[in-house]
Design a protein around this motif. Structure first.
Motif, mmCIF file in Angstrom:
data_model
loop_
_atom_site.group_PDB
_atom_site.id
_atom_site.type_symbol
_atom_site.label_atom_id
_atom_site.label_comp_id
_atom_site.label_asym_id
_atom_site.label_seq_id
_atom_site.Cartn_x
_atom_site.Cartn_y
_atom_site.Cartn_z
ATOM 1 N N THR A 127 30.760 32.432 27.037
ATOM 2 C CA THR A 127 30.176 32.491 28.429
ATOM 3 C C THR A 127 31.097 31.719 29.358
ATOM 4 O O THR A 127 31.300 32.410 30.416
ATOM 5 C CB THR A 127 29.104 31.546 28.306
ATOM 6 N N VAL A 128 31.828 30.427 29.187
ATOM 7 C CA VAL A 128 32.561 30.143 30.462
ATOM 8 C C VAL A 128 33.992 30.939 30.503
ATOM 9 O O VAL A 128 34.350 31.282 31.446
ATOM 10 C CB VAL A 128 33.196 28.585 29.785
ATOM 11 N N GLU A 129 34.433 31.634 29.450
ATOM 12 C CA GLU A 129 35.741 32.322 29.413
ATOM 13 C C GLU A 129 35.202 33.735 30.413
ATOM 14 O O GLU A 129 36.120 34.058 31.122
ATOM 15 C CB GLU A 129 36.303 32.970 28.182
ATOM 16 N N LYS A 130 34.093 34.368 30.097
ATOM 17 C CA LYS A 130 33.727 35.269 30.833
ATOM 18 C C LYS A 130 33.513 35.111 32.065
ATOM 19 O O LYS A 130 33.780 35.798 33.312
ATOM 20 C CB LYS A 130 32.269 35.823 30.040
ATOM 21 N N LEU A 131 32.842 33.819 32.503
ATOM 22 C CA LEU A 131 32.546 33.683 34.011
ATOM 23 C C LEU A 131 33.834 33.352 34.733
ATOM 24 O O LEU A 131 34.075 33.843 35.857
ATOM 25 C CB LEU A 131 31.547 32.467 34.132
ATOM 26 N N VAL A 132 34.698 32.643 34.098
ATOM 27 C CA VAL A 132 36.058 32.315 34.791
ATOM 28 C C VAL A 132 36.754 33.610 34.809
ATOM 29 O O VAL A 132 37.232 33.983 35.965
ATOM 30 C CB VAL A 132 36.957 31.393 33.859
ATOM 31 N N SER A 133 36.804 34.677 33.975
ATOM 32 C CA SER A 133 37.626 35.778 34.170
ATOM 33 C C SER A 133 37.074 36.895 35.390
ATOM 34 O O SER A 133 37.636 37.540 35.995
ATOM 35 C CB SER A 133 37.788 36.721 32.789
ATOM 36 N N LEU A 134 35.508 36.788 35.220
ATOM 37 C CA LEU A 134 34.790 37.592 36.356
ATOM 38 C C LEU A 134 35.031 37.031 37.637
ATOM 39 O O LEU A 134 35.447 38.033 38.784
ATOM 40 C CB LEU A 134 33.484 37.529 36.106
ATOM 41 N N THR A 135 35.131 35.588 37.766
ATOM 42 C CA THR A 135 35.317 35.108 38.963
ATOM 43 C C THR A 135 36.716 35.372 39.594
ATOM 44 O O THR A 135 37.005 35.492 40.795
ATOM 45 C CB THR A 135 35.172 33.344 39.019
ATOM 46 N N LEU A 136 37.818 35.340 38.796
ATOM 47 C CA LEU A 136 39.209 35.452 38.947
ATOM 48 C C LEU A 136 39.326 36.923 39.304
ATOM 49 O O LEU A 136 40.014 37.120 40.215
ATOM 50 C CB LEU A 136 39.998 35.092 37.825
ATOM 51 N N GLY A 137 38.823 37.793 38.793
ATOM 52 C CA GLY A 137 38.789 39.253 39.001
ATOM 53 C C GLY A 137 38.304 39.637 40.478
ATOM 54 O O GLY A 137 38.787 40.250 41.473
ATOM 55 N N LEU A 138 36.971 38.798 40.745
ATOM 56 C CA LEU A 138 36.685 39.168 42.256
ATOM 57 C C LEU A 138 37.515 38.510 43.038
ATOM 58 O O LEU A 138 37.634 39.246 44.189
ATOM 59 C CB LEU A 138 35.135 38.579 42.041
#
Length: 64
Positions: free
Chosen positions: A18-29
């Motif tokens: 979950t943390v990895e998903k949120l970090v990757s989505l945030t970095l992409g945005l």
């Protein structure tokens, strides 16, 4: 709105990553926003010409 609810529900239920998903989505945005900001800066009117103070507007009219 329902899609956002289902997305959050899936993120909360998934125990791993979950943390990895949120970090990757945030970095992409963030990278997308920075890219669009740089494109807007490069294509702005004031940056298009190297010396904007030397621009002259001409009005031409053809008379017959």
């Amino acid at each position: 709105m329902r899609h956002l609810y289902y997305t959050l529900q899936t993120l909360l239920r998934g125990h791993g990553g979950t943390v990895e998903k949120l970090v990757s989505l945030t970095l992409g945005l963030v990278m997308g926003v920075l890219l669009f900001a740089q494109i807007a800066y490069e294509l702005s009117f004031d940056r298009f010409y190297p010396n904007p103070d030397t621009l002259v507007m001409l009005r031409m009219r053809e008379v017959r």
